[in-house]
Design a protein around this motif. Sequence first.
Motif, PDB file in Angstrom:
ATOM      1  N   VAL A 170       0.777  -1.111  -0.109  1.00 55.30           N
ATOM      2  CA  VAL A 170       0.331   0.600  -0.100  1.00 55.30           C
ATOM      3  C   VAL A 170       0.709   0.838  -0.606  1.00 55.30           C
ATOM      4  O   VAL A 170      -0.038   1.845  -0.024  1.00 55.30           O
ATOM      5  N   ASP A 171       2.001   1.204   0.255  1.00 50.64           N
ATOM      6  CA  ASP A 171       3.072   2.032   0.179  1.00 50.64           C
ATOM      7  C   ASP A 171       4.378   2.295  -0.754  1.00 50.64           C
ATOM      8  O   ASP A 171       4.491   1.262  -0.186  1.00 50.64           O
ATOM      9  N   PRO A 172       4.281   2.882  -1.627  1.00 49.93           N
ATOM     10  CA  PRO A 172       5.708   2.915  -2.279  1.00 49.93           C
ATOM     11  C   PRO A 172       7.013   2.743  -2.230  1.00 49.93           C
ATOM     12  O   PRO A 172       7.848   2.222  -2.212  1.00 49.93           O
ATOM     13  N   THR A 173       7.060   3.325  -0.515  1.00 47.53           N
ATOM     14  CA  THR A 173       8.621   3.033  -0.698  1.00 47.53           C
ATOM     15  C   THR A 173       8.844   1.850   0.749  1.00 47.53           C
ATOM     16  O   THR A 173       9.737   1.441   0.817  1.00 47.53           O
ATOM     17  N   GLY A 174       7.363   0.918   0.623  1.00 41.68           N
ATOM     18  CA  GLY A 174       7.891  -0.310   1.058  1.00 41.68           C
ATOM     19  C   GLY A 174       8.256  -0.243   2.385  1.00 41.68           C
ATOM     20  O   GLY A 174       8.229  -0.951   2.918  1.00 41.68           O
ATOM     21  N   ALA A 175       7.601   1.515   3.443  1.00 42.19           N
ATOM     22  CA  ALA A 175       8.180   1.119   5.065  1.00 42.19           C
ATOM     23  C   ALA A 175       6.947   0.297   5.349  1.00 42.19           C
ATOM     24  O   ALA A 175       6.006   0.028   6.531  1.00 42.19           O
ATOM     25  N   ILE A 176       5.469   0.354   5.204  1.00 40.15           N
ATOM     26  CA  ILE A 176       4.477  -0.220   5.441  1.00 40.15           C
ATOM     27  C   ILE A 176       3.318  -0.905   4.466  1.00 40.15           C
ATOM     28  O   ILE A 176       3.197  -0.836   3.188  1.00 40.15           O
ATOM     29  N   VAL A 177       3.096  -2.294   4.854  1.00 38.04           N
ATOM     30  CA  VAL A 177       1.792  -3.167   4.113  1.00 38.04           C
ATOM     31  C   VAL A 177       1.079  -3.556   4.927  1.00 38.04           C
ATOM     32  O   VAL A 177       0.643  -3.358   5.704  1.00 38.04           O
ATOM     33  N   ALA A 178      -0.279  -4.311   4.356  1.00 37.90           N
ATOM     34  CA  ALA A 178      -1.465  -4.562   4.615  1.00 37.90           C
ATOM     35  C   ALA A 178      -1.338  -5.797   4.775  1.00 37.90           C
ATOM     36  O   ALA A 178      -0.370  -6.549   3.600  1.00 37.90           O
ATOM     37  N   LEU A 179      -2.092  -6.878   6.099  1.00 41.09           N
ATOM     38  CA  LEU A 179      -1.610  -7.855   5.396  1.00 41.09           C
ATOM     39  C   LEU A 179      -3.006  -8.147   6.277  1.00 41.09           C
ATOM     40  O   LEU A 179      -3.226  -7.913   6.705  1.00 41.09           O
ATOM     41  N   SER A 180      -3.111  -9.392   4.687  1.00 37.31           N
ATOM     42  CA  SER A 180      -4.750  -9.858   4.753  1.00 37.31           C
ATOM     43  C   SER A 180      -4.886 -11.256   5.165  1.00 37.31           C
ATOM     44  O   SER A 180      -4.780 -11.522   5.088  1.00 37.31           O
ATOM     45  N   ALA A 181      -6.242 -11.096   6.075  1.00 38.64           N
ATOM     46  CA  ALA A 181      -6.709 -12.921   6.819  1.00 38.64           C
ATOM     47  C   ALA A 181      -6.758 -13.305   4.885  1.00 38.64           C
ATOM     48  O   ALA A 181      -7.086 -14.776   5.066  1.00 38.64           O
ATOM     49  N   ASN A 182      -7.597 -12.995   3.663  1.00 40.34           N
ATOM     50  CA  ASN A 182      -7.681 -13.464   2.613  1.00 40.34           C
ATOM     51  C   ASN A 182      -7.061 -13.058   1.756  1.00 40.34           C
ATOM     52  O   ASN A 182      -6.153 -11.692   1.116  1.00 40.34           O
ATOM     53  N   LYS A 235       3.461  -2.393  10.082  1.00 37.32           N
ATOM     54  CA  LYS A 235       5.179  -0.888   9.906  1.00 37.32           C
ATOM     55  C   LYS A 235       6.024  -1.498   9.473  1.00 37.32           C
ATOM     56  O   LYS A 235       6.641  -1.421  11.458  1.00 37.32           O
ATOM     57  N   LEU A 236       7.351  -1.774   9.168  1.00 35.35           N
ATOM     58  CA  LEU A 236       8.647  -2.227   9.320  1.00 35.35           C
ATOM     59  C   LEU A 236       8.959  -1.684   9.790  1.00 35.35           C
ATOM     60  O   LEU A 236       9.129  -0.115   9.432  1.00 35.35           O
ATOM     61  N   LYS A 237      10.210  -1.842  10.897  1.00 30.72           N
ATOM     62  CA  LYS A 237      10.612  -1.521  11.231  1.00 30.72           C
ATOM     63  C   LYS A 237      12.559  -0.590  10.871  1.00 30.72           C
ATOM     64  O   LYS A 237      12.568  -0.219  10.010  1.00 30.72           O
ATOM     65  N   GLU A 245       3.054  -2.635  14.699  1.00 26.84           N
ATOM     66  CA  GLU A 245       4.300  -1.752  14.893  1.00 26.84           C
ATOM     67  C   GLU A 245       5.877  -2.173  14.846  1.00 26.84           C
ATOM     68  O   GLU A 245       6.205  -3.009  15.612  1.00 26.84           O
ATOM     69  N   ASN A 246       6.977  -1.590  14.474  1.00 26.55           N
ATOM     70  CA  ASN A 246       8.618  -2.171  14.447  1.00 26.55           C
ATOM     71  C   ASN A 246       7.956  -3.514  14.422  1.00 26.55           C
ATOM     72  O   ASN A 246       9.268  -4.450  14.446  1.00 26.55           O
ATOM     73  N   ALA A 247       7.527  -4.021  12.908  1.00 23.54           N
ATOM     74  CA  ALA A 247       7.413  -4.827  12.431  1.00 23.54           C
ATOM     75  C   ALA A 247       8.643  -5.209  11.286  1.00 23.54           C
ATOM     76  O   ALA A 247       9.038  -4.983  10.401  1.00 23.54           O
ATOM     77  N   GLU A 248       8.661  -6.919  11.806  1.00 26.77           N
ATOM     78  CA  GLU A 248      10.289  -7.732  10.647  1.00 26.77           C
ATOM     79  C   GLU A 248       9.452  -8.582  10.534  1.00 26.77           C
ATOM     80  O   GLU A 248       8.047  -9.380  11.224  1.00 26.77           O
ATOM     81  N   GLN A 249       9.496  -9.386   8.859  1.00 35.08           N
ATOM     82  CA  GLN A 249       9.165 -10.516   9.178  1.00 35.08           C
ATOM     83  C   GLN A 249       9.787 -11.872   9.698  1.00 35.08           C
ATOM     84  O   GLN A 249      11.077 -11.225   9.926  1.00 35.08           O
ATOM     85  N   VAL A 250       9.002 -12.570   9.641  1.00 35.34           N
ATOM     86  CA  VAL A 250       9.522 -14.340  10.780  1.00 35.34           C
ATOM     87  C   VAL A 250       9.336 -14.764   9.408  1.00 35.34           C
ATOM     88  O   VAL A 250       8.367 -14.778   8.769  1.00 35.34           O
ATOM     89  N   LYS A 251      10.630 -16.323   9.607  1.00 36.62           N
ATOM     90  CA  LYS A 251      10.931 -16.722   8.811  1.00 36.62           C
ATOM     91  C   LYS A 251       9.523 -18.056   8.596  1.00 36.62           C
ATOM     92  O   LYS A 251       9.229 -18.752  10.215  1.00 36.62           O
ATOM     93  N   ASN A 252       8.374 -18.170   7.994  1.00 34.85           N
ATOM     94  CA  ASN A 252       7.011 -18.933   8.009  1.00 34.85           C
ATOM     95  C   ASN A 252       8.103 -20.637   8.101  1.00 34.85           C
ATOM     96  O   ASN A 252       8.200 -20.816   7.743  1.00 34.85           O
TER      97      ASN A 252
END
Length: 148
Positions: free
Chosen positions: A74-86, A106-108, A141-148
């Motif tokens: 949702v953000d061209p900079t990639g700093a924010i994304v939406a996460l959806s159940a679907n 909101k990515l760290k 907030e201060n989110a980080e991707q975790v390996k699935n």
Amino acid sequence: MNKGKYIIISFLLFSFSAFAQDAVETNWDVLQAINFIPKYNAELKAKVLFPKFTDQILDMENKTVEVEGYVIPVDPTGAIVALSANPYAACYFCGKAGPASVMTIKLKTVKKKYMTDAYKKFKGTLRLNYDDIHEFYYILENAEQVKN
């Protein structure tokens, strides 16, 4: 190893593990199990449904939480994304799900851009939105991707 060194090492290991904050894992069934309260919104000049969070959700507020879902950039900079159940084709924006089925991430640190519908897990501090009509109900907030 003498007894004194053993006690000190044991104490240090215990101390570090006590301060390490484990993340609470949650899922969309929990996050979507909310009720709504209709309130008048002066900006829209209409009644709007605001969330009434369950005790289980309130207990997660300001805690480290892990959640997985489908990424919607949702953000061209990639700093924010939406996460959806679907996936995007069945998401909240398309009218096929409710407002509690999507959250702001909101990515760290911005490391890469995500593809639409990439299924990812994130960890961050959960903030609940009680009344801002311009924001999702959930913000990680201060989110980080975790390996699935």
